[in-house]
Design a protein around this motif. Structure first.
Motif, short mmCIF file in Angstrom:
data_model
loop_
_atom_site.label_atom_id
_atom_site.label_comp_id
_atom_site.label_asym_id
_atom_site.label_seq_id
_atom_site.Cartn_x
_atom_site.Cartn_y
_atom_site.Cartn_z
N LEU A 174 0.82 -1.21 0.00
CA LEU A 174 0.00 0.00 0.00
C LEU A 174 0.86 1.26 0.00
O LEU A 174 0.56 2.22 -0.72
N SER A 175 1.92 1.25 0.79
CA SER A 175 2.80 2.42 0.81
C SER A 175 3.55 2.58 -0.50
O SER A 175 3.77 3.69 -0.97
N MET A 176 3.95 1.46 -1.11
CA MET A 176 4.61 1.54 -2.40
C MET A 176 3.66 2.07 -3.47
O MET A 176 4.04 2.88 -4.31
N GLY A 177 2.42 1.63 -3.43
CA GLY A 177 1.43 2.13 -4.39
C GLY A 177 1.15 3.60 -4.21
O GLY A 177 1.01 4.35 -5.20
N ALA A 178 1.07 4.06 -2.97
CA ALA A 178 0.85 5.48 -2.71
C ALA A 178 2.03 6.31 -3.18
O ALA A 178 1.86 7.40 -3.75
N THR A 179 3.24 5.80 -2.96
CA THR A 179 4.43 6.52 -3.39
C THR A 179 4.51 6.59 -4.90
O THR A 179 4.80 7.64 -5.48
N LEU A 180 4.26 5.46 -5.56
CA LEU A 180 4.28 5.47 -7.03
C LEU A 180 3.18 6.35 -7.60
O LEU A 180 3.39 7.03 -8.61
N GLY A 181 2.02 6.36 -6.96
CA GLY A 181 0.94 7.23 -7.41
C GLY A 181 1.30 8.70 -7.28
O GLY A 181 1.00 9.51 -8.16
N ALA A 182 1.95 9.07 -6.18
CA ALA A 182 2.36 10.46 -5.99
C ALA A 182 3.44 10.85 -7.01
O ALA A 182 3.40 11.96 -7.56
N LEU A 183 4.38 9.94 -7.27
CA LEU A 183 5.40 10.24 -8.28
C LEU A 183 4.79 10.36 -9.68
O LEU A 183 5.18 11.24 -10.45
N LEU A 184 3.86 9.49 -9.99
CA LEU A 184 3.20 9.55 -11.29
C LEU A 184 2.41 10.85 -11.43
O LEU A 184 2.42 11.47 -12.50
#
Length: 113
Positions: A51-61
């Motif tokens: 979940l944290s990886m997905g949130a981080t990737l979403g913020a970067l995207l």
């Protein structure tokens, strides 16, 4: 403020529903992964890393897609319309529904990894 601003009331109700769904999914993780898939408590905790990886990737995207913010500021003379910031919500809304259904259907069976 809720009585005088109906959009604020509607956004508050929507966000309350979304947070309720997310917290319900977080409560379902131990049931699915500890009871059905026989993981330990520490292994179950590792699931939250996704979940944290997905949130981080979403913020970067989002930062990469909205890199043209300076263009919008100059094109709209400092006041870009709010619709230019809704692309993340257009992706996240359906993704939450699809992910919740996917977790519910696949979490019911032990044979599904």
């Amino acid at each position: 403020m809720h009585a005088s601003e109906p959009i604020l009331l509607l956004v508050t109700i929507y966000l309350s529903a979304i947070y309720g769904v997310l917290y319900g999914l977080f409560e379902a993780f131990p049931i699915i992964f500890i009871e059905r898939h026989n993981l330990s408590i520490s292994q179950n905790g590792l699931i939250f890393l996704s979940l944290s990886m997905g949130a981080t990737l979403g913020a970067l995207l989002k930062q990469l897609l909205l890199n043209h913010h300076s263009y919008y500021m100059s094109y709209y003379r400092g006041f870009p319309p709010p619709e230019k910031r809704l692309y993340g919500a257009m992706i996240a809304g359906p993704s939450l529904v699809v992910g919740s259904l996917w977790l519910g259907w696949s979490g019911q069976y032990e044979s599904v990894p």
